[in-house]
Design a protein around this motif. Sequence first.
Motif, PDB file in Angstrom:
ATOM      1  N   ASP A 133     -12.978 -41.341-103.469  1.00 10.18           N
ATOM      2  CA  ASP A 133     -13.466 -40.079-104.025  1.00 10.18           C
ATOM      3  C   ASP A 133     -12.544 -38.945-103.593  1.00 10.18           C
ATOM      4  N   ALA A 134     -11.775 -38.452-104.536  1.00 13.33           N
ATOM      5  CA  ALA A 134     -10.814 -37.385-104.228  1.00 13.33           C
ATOM      6  C   ALA A 134     -11.189 -36.079-104.913  1.00 13.33           C
ATOM      7  N   ARG A 135     -12.490 -35.862-105.133  1.00 11.44           N
ATOM      8  CA  ARG A 135     -12.902 -34.600-105.753  1.00 11.44           C
ATOM      9  C   ARG A 135     -12.536 -33.419-104.868  1.00 11.44           C
ATOM     10  N   ARG A 136     -12.568 -33.626-103.567  1.00  8.65           N
ATOM     11  CA  ARG A 136     -12.165 -32.571-102.626  1.00  8.65           C
ATOM     12  C   ARG A 136     -10.936 -33.073-101.869  1.00  8.65           C
ATOM     13  N   ARG A 137      -9.801 -32.991-102.524  1.00 10.98           N
ATOM     14  CA  ARG A 137      -8.547 -33.507-101.958  1.00 10.98           C
ATOM     15  C   ARG A 137      -8.192 -32.859-100.628  1.00 10.98           C
ATOM     16  N   GLU A 138      -8.540 -31.597-100.462  1.00  8.78           N
ATOM     17  CA  GLU A 138      -8.217 -30.894 -99.212  1.00  8.78           C
ATOM     18  C   GLU A 138      -8.880 -31.574 -98.024  1.00  8.78           C
ATOM     19  N   ASP A 139     -10.137 -31.997 -98.216  1.00 11.26           N
ATOM     20  CA  ASP A 139     -10.848 -32.678 -97.125  1.00 11.26           C
ATOM     21  C   ASP A 139     -10.195 -34.016 -96.793  1.00 11.26           C
ATOM     22  N   VAL A 140      -9.764 -34.746 -97.811  1.00 15.72           N
ATOM     23  CA  VAL A 140      -9.104 -36.037 -97.589  1.00 15.72           C
ATOM     24  C   VAL A 140      -7.794 -35.826 -96.836  1.00 15.72           C
ATOM     25  N   ILE A 141      -7.009 -34.842 -97.264  1.00 13.23           N
ATOM     26  CA  ILE A 141      -5.732 -34.555 -96.604  1.00 13.23           C
ATOM     27  C   ILE A 141      -5.963 -34.076 -95.173  1.00 13.23           C
ATOM     28  N   ASP A 142      -6.998 -33.261 -94.952  1.00 13.68           N
ATOM     29  CA  ASP A 142      -7.301 -32.789 -93.591  1.00 13.68           C
ATOM     30  C   ASP A 142      -7.629 -33.945 -92.655  1.00 13.68           C
ATOM     31  N   ILE A 143      -8.385 -34.922 -93.139  1.00 16.07           N
ATOM     32  CA  ILE A 143      -8.716 -36.094 -92.325  1.00 16.07           C
ATOM     33  C   ILE A 143      -7.452 -36.899 -92.027  1.00 16.07           C
ATOM     34  N   LEU A 144      -6.576 -37.050 -93.021  1.00  9.42           N
ATOM     35  CA  LEU A 144      -5.317 -37.776 -92.806  1.00  9.42           C
ATOM     36  C   LEU A 144      -4.455 -37.080 -91.758  1.00  9.42           C
ATOM     37  N   ILE A 145      -4.365 -35.767 -91.844  1.00 13.22           N
ATOM     38  CA  ILE A 145      -3.572 -35.003 -90.880  1.00 13.22           C
ATOM     39  C   ILE A 145      -4.145 -35.164 -89.477  1.00 13.22           C
ATOM     40  N   GLU A 146      -5.466 -35.071 -89.362  1.00 15.16           N
ATOM     41  CA  GLU A 146      -6.107 -35.200 -88.045  1.00 15.16           C
ATOM     42  C   GLU A 146      -5.936 -36.608 -87.474  1.00 15.16           C
ATOM     43  N   LEU A 147      -6.074 -37.620 -88.324  1.00 17.77           N
ATOM     44  CA  LEU A 147      -5.876 -39.004 -87.875  1.00 17.77           C
ATOM     45  C   LEU A 147      -4.458 -39.192 -87.357  1.00 17.77           C
ATOM     46  N   GLU A 148      -3.478 -38.730 -88.101  1.00 13.78           N
ATOM     47  CA  GLU A 148      -2.091 -38.894 -87.673  1.00 13.78           C
ATOM     48  C   GLU A 148      -1.804 -38.101 -86.401  1.00 13.78           C
ATOM     49  N   ARG A 149      -2.346 -36.883 -86.302  1.00 16.48           N
ATOM     50  CA  ARG A 149      -2.114 -36.051 -85.116  1.00 16.48           C
ATOM     51  C   ARG A 149      -2.688 -36.713 -83.871  1.00 16.48           C
ATOM     52  N   ARG A 150      -3.905 -37.203 -83.959  1.00 16.79           N
ATOM     53  CA  ARG A 150      -4.545 -37.838 -82.804  1.00 16.79           C
ATOM     54  C   ARG A 150      -3.852 -39.149 -82.427  1.00 16.79           C
ATOM     55  N   LEU A 151      -3.460 -39.919 -83.432  1.00 15.97           N
ATOM     56  CA  LEU A 151      -2.770 -41.179 -83.165  1.00 15.97           C
ATOM     57  C   LEU A 151      -1.437 -40.934 -82.467  1.00 15.97           C
ATOM     58  N   LEU A 152      -0.663 -39.985 -82.944  1.00 16.98           N
ATOM     59  CA  LEU A 152       0.635 -39.686 -82.323  1.00 16.98           C
ATOM     60  C   LEU A 152       0.459 -39.084 -80.929  1.00 16.98           C
ATOM     61  N   ALA A 153      -0.582 -38.292 -80.733  1.00 20.47           N
ATOM     62  CA  ALA A 153      -0.845 -37.741 -79.393  1.00 20.47           C
ATOM     63  C   ALA A 153      -1.114 -38.867 -78.406  1.00 20.47           C
ATOM     64  N   TRP A 154      -1.853 -39.884 -78.844  1.00 14.54           N
ATOM     65  CA  TRP A 154      -2.138 -41.028 -77.978  1.00 14.54           C
ATOM     66  C   TRP A 154      -0.864 -41.818 -77.705  1.00 14.54           C
ATOM     67  N   LEU A 155      -0.108 -42.120 -78.747  1.00 15.76           N
ATOM     68  CA  LEU A 155       1.098 -42.932 -78.574  1.00 15.76           C
ATOM     69  C   LEU A 155       2.156 -42.221 -77.743  1.00 15.76           C
ATOM     70  N   ASP A 156       2.192 -40.898 -77.794  1.00 15.06           N
ATOM     71  CA  ASP A 156       3.199 -40.148 -77.048  1.00 15.06           C
ATOM     72  C   ASP A 156       2.730 -39.741 -75.656  1.00 15.06           C
ATOM     73  N   ALA A 157       1.450 -39.920 -75.351  1.00 19.90           N
ATOM     74  CA  ALA A 157       0.899 -39.449 -74.080  1.00 19.90           C
ATOM     75  C   ALA A 157       1.513 -40.154 -72.867  1.00 19.90           C
ATOM     76  N   GLY A 158       1.869 -41.420 -73.000  1.00 17.63           N
ATOM     77  CA  GLY A 158       2.381 -42.171 -71.878  1.00 17.63           C
ATOM     78  C   GLY A 158       3.890 -42.101 -71.707  1.00 17.63           C
ATOM     79  N   LYS A 159       4.569 -41.344 -72.561  1.00 16.75           N
ATOM     80  CA  LYS A 159       6.017 -41.253 -72.480  1.00 16.75           C
ATOM     81  C   LYS A 159       6.437 -40.241 -71.430  1.00 16.75           C
ATOM     82  N   ALA A 160       7.618 -40.456 -70.888  1.00 17.20           N
ATOM     83  CA  ALA A 160       8.177 -39.514 -69.915  1.00 17.20           C
ATOM     84  C   ALA A 160       8.522 -38.221 -70.635  1.00 17.20           C
ATOM     85  N   GLU A 161       8.514 -37.124 -69.904  1.00 16.06           N
ATOM     86  CA  GLU A 161       8.873 -35.832 -70.471  1.00 16.06           C
ATOM     87  C   GLU A 161      10.290 -35.893 -71.024  1.00 16.06           C
ATOM     88  N   GLY A 162      10.444 -35.419 -72.241  1.00 15.46           N
ATOM     89  CA  GLY A 162      11.775 -35.380 -72.859  1.00 15.46           C
ATOM     90  C   GLY A 162      12.195 -36.683 -73.493  1.00 15.46           C
TER      91      GLY A 162
END
Length: 165
Positions: A133-162
């Motif tokens: 259901d893409a009647r509200r595309r903005e909501d779908v895109i917002d969820i995708l952005i949040e999913l990617e942001r949280r996933l990358l924050a987790w994957l990058d959390a254990g890396k050394a600075e720089g």
Amino acid sequence: MLFLIHLLTSAGLAWSLGAGHLGGALLAFALLYLSARLLGLAVQRLGRYARSLEHGVGFCLWFIAQVFLATYQVATLILARRIEVEPAVLAYPVTRREVDKVTLLGTLLTLTPGTLALDYDEEQGLLYIHTLDARRREDVIDILIELERRLLAWLDAGKAEGATS
């Protein structure tokens, strides 16, 4: 590797203290996490591990909530008297183009009811996603952005600075 050591040490500690049940193992896991967090002030690797664990637990809880929310939304659509949906294929530009990260993102999207990762165009950095259901595309895109942001924050959390991947 540190997570596996943490998990096995927690199980061993719980068993040796006579609390070989789930509650005892969770308590031992939490105590060892707090120890790693405190020792992380002196040892950078333990600090990175503790940050990664925090982000991982936060991501998993958030994602489980999103799956339940999507399940409810899909059930609502299906059980409605008149089914009004607008299925669509969206081209989502990913932030990071590494194939392993895009594959993980696509897998998580496919686990979420109502969405399906179809294809990834490496040259353009676009992940093609089918949504029920893409009647509200903005909501779908917002969820995708949040999913990617949280996933990358987790994957990058254990890396050394720089450090970059």
